[in-house]
Design an enzyme around this catalytic site. Structure first.
Site, PDB file in Angstrom:
ATOM      1  N   ASP A   8       0.847  -1.189   0.000  1.00  0.00           N
ATOM      2  CA  ASP A   8       0.000   0.000   0.000  1.00  0.00           C
ATOM      3  C   ASP A   8       0.885   1.243   0.000  1.00  0.00           C
ATOM      4  O   ASP A   8       2.037   1.202   0.466  1.00  0.00           O
ATOM      5  CB  ASP A   8      -0.924   0.010   1.221  1.00  0.00           C
ATOM      6  CG  ASP A   8      -1.945   1.137   1.153  1.00  0.00           C
ATOM      7  OD1 ASP A   8      -2.757   1.143   0.208  1.00  0.00           O
ATOM      8  OD2 ASP A   8      -1.913   2.028   2.018  1.00  0.00           O
ATOM      9  N   GLU A  10       0.840   5.769   0.449  1.00  0.00           N
ATOM     10  CA  GLU A  10       0.171   7.039   0.697  1.00  0.00           C
ATOM     11  C   GLU A  10       0.825   8.074  -0.211  1.00  0.00           C
ATOM     12  O   GLU A  10       2.029   7.995  -0.484  1.00  0.00           O
ATOM     13  CB  GLU A  10       0.282   7.465   2.164  1.00  0.00           C
ATOM     14  CG  GLU A  10      -0.392   6.525   3.149  1.00  0.00           C
ATOM     15  CD  GLU A  10      -1.897   6.415   2.947  1.00  0.00           C
ATOM     16  OE1 GLU A  10      -2.490   7.368   2.387  1.00  0.00           O
ATOM     17  OE2 GLU A  10      -2.473   5.387   3.339  1.00  0.00           O
ATOM     18  N   ASP A  53      -7.003  17.595   1.239  1.00  0.00           N
ATOM     19  CA  ASP A  53      -7.823  16.386   1.383  1.00  0.00           C
ATOM     20  C   ASP A  53      -6.956  15.170   1.671  1.00  0.00           C
ATOM     21  O   ASP A  53      -7.319  14.316   2.494  1.00  0.00           O
ATOM     22  CB  ASP A  53      -8.647  16.149   0.118  1.00  0.00           C
ATOM     23  CG  ASP A  53      -9.760  17.166  -0.049  1.00  0.00           C
ATOM     24  OD1 ASP A  53     -10.078  17.858   0.942  1.00  0.00           O
ATOM     25  OD2 ASP A  53     -10.305  17.279  -1.163  1.00  0.00           O
ATOM     26  N   HIS A  58      -4.068  10.933   5.489  1.00  0.00           N
ATOM     27  CA  HIS A  58      -2.866  10.246   6.004  1.00  0.00           C
ATOM     28  C   HIS A  58      -2.169  10.971   7.151  1.00  0.00           C
ATOM     29  O   HIS A  58      -1.403  10.352   7.897  1.00  0.00           O
ATOM     30  CB  HIS A  58      -1.865   9.975   4.873  1.00  0.00           C
ATOM     31  CG  HIS A  58      -1.453  11.183   4.084  1.00  0.00           C
ATOM     32  ND1 HIS A  58      -0.775  12.254   4.637  1.00  0.00           N
ATOM     33  CD2 HIS A  58      -1.609  11.469   2.763  1.00  0.00           C
ATOM     34  CE1 HIS A  58      -0.511  13.152   3.703  1.00  0.00           C
ATOM     35  NE2 HIS A  58      -1.026  12.717   2.549  1.00  0.00           N
ATOM     36  N   HIS A 153      -5.167   6.813   7.670  1.00  0.00           N
ATOM     37  CA  HIS A 153      -4.721   5.802   6.725  1.00  0.00           C
ATOM     38  C   HIS A 153      -3.191   5.799   6.750  1.00  0.00           C
ATOM     39  O   HIS A 153      -2.555   6.841   6.556  1.00  0.00           O
ATOM     40  CB  HIS A 153      -5.205   6.140   5.301  1.00  0.00           C
ATOM     41  CG  HIS A 153      -6.650   5.855   5.091  1.00  0.00           C
ATOM     42  ND1 HIS A 153      -7.103   4.852   4.261  1.00  0.00           N
ATOM     43  CD2 HIS A 153      -7.752   6.435   5.623  1.00  0.00           C
ATOM     44  CE1 HIS A 153      -8.426   4.837   4.280  1.00  0.00           C
ATOM     45  NE2 HIS A 153      -8.845   5.795   5.093  1.00  0.00           N
ATOM     46  N   ASP A 158      -2.383  -0.297   6.655  1.00  0.00           N
ATOM     47  CA  ASP A 158      -3.341  -0.730   5.637  1.00  0.00           C
ATOM     48  C   ASP A 158      -2.878  -2.009   4.946  1.00  0.00           C
ATOM     49  O   ASP A 158      -3.695  -2.863   4.588  1.00  0.00           O
ATOM     50  CB  ASP A 158      -3.564   0.374   4.606  1.00  0.00           C
ATOM     51  CG  ASP A 158      -4.474   1.472   5.130  1.00  0.00           C
ATOM     52  OD1 ASP A 158      -4.882   1.388   6.308  1.00  0.00           O
ATOM     53  OD2 ASP A 158      -4.773   2.418   4.386  1.00  0.00           O
TER      54      ASP A 158
END
Length: 240
Positions: A8, A10, A53, A58, A153, A158
């Site tokens: 994963d 970010e 956003d 994160h 997140h 994740d």
């Protein structure tokens, strides 16, 4: 040996083509569907601000990332870690697109040139649960995967959650096996094929009372249907 890397990222935003960058990479290794602890977790200095956003998702501020290495300096290490593995990614097009852009900046080939395969768990989930929500959060809830410590997140967290979700998604297709000799298993509720020919199974005949009870139940069913039960009609045909 089957080596899977659950991955994963970010990012600073949603568009790699418009200059957004990878700021965190989280990878969890599974060998023969078991966690090995040989994981990879890196933060990167993206040399740009995160969109508001994205920052709300994160929580990785510019100040926190300022002293982290740039992706280009770690690109070869990332490739060597991932080399030859099957990647498990949720919404793979997003993460692969960002990683390809970072590799391009580093003068390297696209990600798929280094790995065996990329499996998208979002595609898998949509096939198994059409018309339902199939975000990582939704799948965690569906499979009872604990995400109570997930405030923001994070790529590593994740990836750990997705590893658990992936095992649940594929359990029916590629179940973890119990050791028949010891009866031990790290997973619950697993179905194992057992060759019953190795056992001498007793044949238990119904008692007189059980046979009488069964016959009375059939009579009650036949009476309730007005004599139209299929088993009675078949008996009549066989006697004709």
């Amino acid at each position: 040996m089957s080596r899977l890397i659950v991955l994963d990222t970010e990012t600073t935003g949603l568009s790699a083509e418009n200059g957004d960058r990878v700021i965190e990479l989280g990878c969890v290794e599974l060998v023969n569907r078991k966690l090995t602890g040989n994981d990879l977790h890196l933060y990167f200095n993206p040399e740009r601000e995160s969109h508001e956003d994205a920052l709300r998702v994160h929580g990785l501020t510019t100040e926190f990332l300022r002293d982290k290495p740039k992706f280009v300096t770690m690109a070869q290490d990332v490739i060597e870690y991932l080399r030859g593995a099957e990647l498990i990614i949720h919404n793979a097009a997003f993460d692969v697109g960002f990683l390809n852009k970072e590799l391009e900046r580093a003068g390297l080939k696209p990600l798929r040139d280094y790995v065996a395969e990329v499996t998208d768990t979002l595609v898998m989930a949509k096939q198994l649960f059409p018309g339902k929500r199939n975000s990582l959060d939704a799948l965690c809830d569906r499979f009872g995967v604990d995400r109570s410590n997930r405030t923001f997140h994070g790529a590593k967290l994740d990836a750990q959650l997705l590893a658990d979700v992936y095992i649940n998604l594929t359990r029916g297709q590629d179940a973890l096996l119990i050791d028949i000799d010891t009866g031990e298993s790290e997973e619950q509720g697993i179905i194992v094929d057992v060759d019953l020919r190795q056992f001498s199974l007793p044949v238990l005949a119904a008692t007189v009372d059980e046979l009488a009870s069964h016959e009375q139940a059939l009579l009650d069913l036949d009476k309730a249907s007005g004599g139209k039960t299929i088993f009675r009609l078949q008996d009549q045909k066989s006697m004709a």
